[in-house]
Design a protein around this motif. Structure first.
Motif, short mmCIF file in Angstrom:
data_model
loop_
_atom_site.label_atom_id
_atom_site.label_comp_id
_atom_site.label_asym_id
_atom_site.label_seq_id
_atom_site.Cartn_x
_atom_site.Cartn_y
_atom_site.Cartn_z
N UNK A 177 0.84 -1.19 0.00
CA UNK A 177 0.00 0.00 0.00
C UNK A 177 0.88 1.24 0.00
N UNK A 178 0.62 2.14 -0.92
CA UNK A 178 1.33 3.41 -1.02
C UNK A 178 0.40 4.51 -0.54
N UNK A 179 0.86 5.31 0.42
CA UNK A 179 0.08 6.45 0.93
C UNK A 179 0.75 7.74 0.49
N UNK A 180 -0.03 8.62 -0.12
CA UNK A 180 0.49 9.88 -0.64
C UNK A 180 0.19 11.00 0.35
N UNK A 181 1.18 11.86 0.62
CA UNK A 181 1.09 12.87 1.66
C UNK A 181 0.79 14.24 1.05
N UNK A 182 -0.16 14.98 1.65
CA UNK A 182 -0.48 16.31 1.13
C UNK A 182 0.38 17.38 1.79
N UNK A 183 0.11 18.65 1.46
CA UNK A 183 0.92 19.76 1.97
C UNK A 183 0.77 19.97 3.47
N UNK A 184 -0.29 19.41 4.06
CA UNK A 184 -0.48 19.48 5.52
C UNK A 184 0.17 18.31 6.24
N UNK A 185 0.95 17.52 5.52
CA UNK A 185 1.61 16.34 6.08
C UNK A 185 0.60 15.33 6.61
N UNK A 186 -0.50 15.17 5.85
CA UNK A 186 -1.52 14.18 6.14
C UNK A 186 -1.71 13.31 4.90
N UNK A 187 -2.17 12.08 5.11
CA UNK A 187 -2.42 11.17 3.99
C UNK A 187 -3.54 11.73 3.14
N UNK A 188 -3.27 11.93 1.87
CA UNK A 188 -4.27 12.43 0.93
C UNK A 188 -5.04 11.28 0.29
#
Length: 252
Positions: free
Chosen positions: A97-108
C-alpha cells in the motif's frame, strides 16, 4: 479485499493505537517509544499468541513491525511525499500500500494491490480543523479506472473524539454504523497511524455496531492498565461473542 491473519492483526492495532499527533513527526521520547507489541488472541477462533518487534530509522520513523514467530510483518519505506507499507506472510509479499502525503503532512490518498492482482484506492477527506471526516474506497480496474466501492463517514464530539462511523455502499445505502464511548485516559500510542490526524483524544471504552435497521450486531468493550509512568501496558478487548484479545506494549 484480501483477508489474511497478518492483516487482521493490522486492523486490530490500528483501532487500538490511536495517536494524539496531528501528523507523524517521529517518536523521540524513549519513555514512550514502543519496542515490542504482544497480541494474545488465544481466546478467539485464531487461538494464537504472537510477538512483534518494532524497529525505527534515524528519524524515529517506524521501518518494521516483525513477528518473532516468522508469520510475517509490516515494512515501511519513505519519500518526501509518500510512504509505502509492505505486508508480508513470512517472506512472501502479500499486500503493498502506497500512501500519498499532502501539503499538511496528512495522507491524501492510498493505492493498494496484492499478490492476487486485486487493487484498490482510497481518498481521505478532512475538515477545516484537519479532522478526518470521510474515507472513500474504490476498486481499481485497469480498463475503467477507479470504481466507487464504499465510504466511511465520521462525526466528532467537542473533545475531538470520533463518536459515530457510518459505512455506506456504492449506492449510498447504509451498511452499518458504529458508535463510540470514551474513558478519561488520554490516547498516546502510535503504531500504524502514520501521517493521519488523531481520531480520538481519549481511549475508547465501548464500540457498538448496528445494522441498517438499528439492531445491535456486536458490542466491544476495552479495558486498560498503565505503569507508574502512565504508559499503557495492556489493552484488553472483549466482545459479546465471548472473544477476548489482550495486547501488551513494551517500551525502550
Amino acid at each position: 479485499m484480501k483477508t489474511t491473519r497478518i492483516t487482521l492483526i493490522a486492523a486490530v492495532i490500528i483501532l487500538a493505537a490511536t495517536s494524539c499527533q496531528k501528523s507523524y513527526t517521529g517518536q523521540t521520547d524513549p519513555s514512550t517509544k514502543i519496542k515490542t507489541y504482544i497480541e494474545d488472541a488465544s481466546k478467539t477462533p485464531y487461538n494464537s499468541i504472537d510477538t512483534f518487534n518494532i524497529a525505527y530509522d534515524a528519524s524515529d520513523r517506524i521501518i518494521s513491525i516483525v513477528s518473532t514467530s516468522g508469520s510475517g510483518g509490516f515494512y515501511y519505506s519513505y519519500t518526501p511525499t509518500s510512504y509505502t507499507l509492505d505486508i508480508k506472510q513470512g517472506t512472501h509479499l502479500d499486500i503493498r500500500e502506497i500512501s500519498f502525503i499532502n501539503s499538511n503532512q496528512l495522507v491524501d490518498s492510498t493505492f493498494q494491490y496484492n499478490d492476487t492482482n486485486d487493487s484498490s484506492t482510497s481518498k481521505l477527506v478532512y475538515n477545516a480543523g484537519k479532522q478526518l471526516i470521510q474515507q472513500i474506497y474504490y476498486d481499481y480496474i485497469t480498463a475503467g479506472g477507479a470504481k466507487l466501492s464504499s465510504k466511511e463517514t465520521y462525526t466528532y464530539d467537542a473533545s475531538g473524539n470520533v463518536i459515530t462511523q457510518t459505512d455506506t455502499n456504492a449506492s449510498g445505502a447504509v451498511t452499518e454504523t458504529k458508535t463510540f464511548t470514551y474513558s478519561s485516559f488520554t490516547a498516546g500510542i502510535s503504531l500504524f497511524m502514520l501521517y493521519r490526524p488523531a481520531m480520538a483524544k481519549n481511549l475508547p471504552l465501548t464500540i457498538t455496531t448496528k445494522s441498517p435497521g438499528g439492531n445491535i450486531t456486536s458490542t466491544e468493550t476495552r479495558a486498560y492498565t498503565f505503569d507508574s509512568n502512565n504508559r499503557m501496558v495492556t489493552q484488553t478487548d472483549s466482545d459479546n461473542f465471548g472473544n477476548m484479545v489482550v495486547k501488551t506494549f513494551l517500551y525502550y
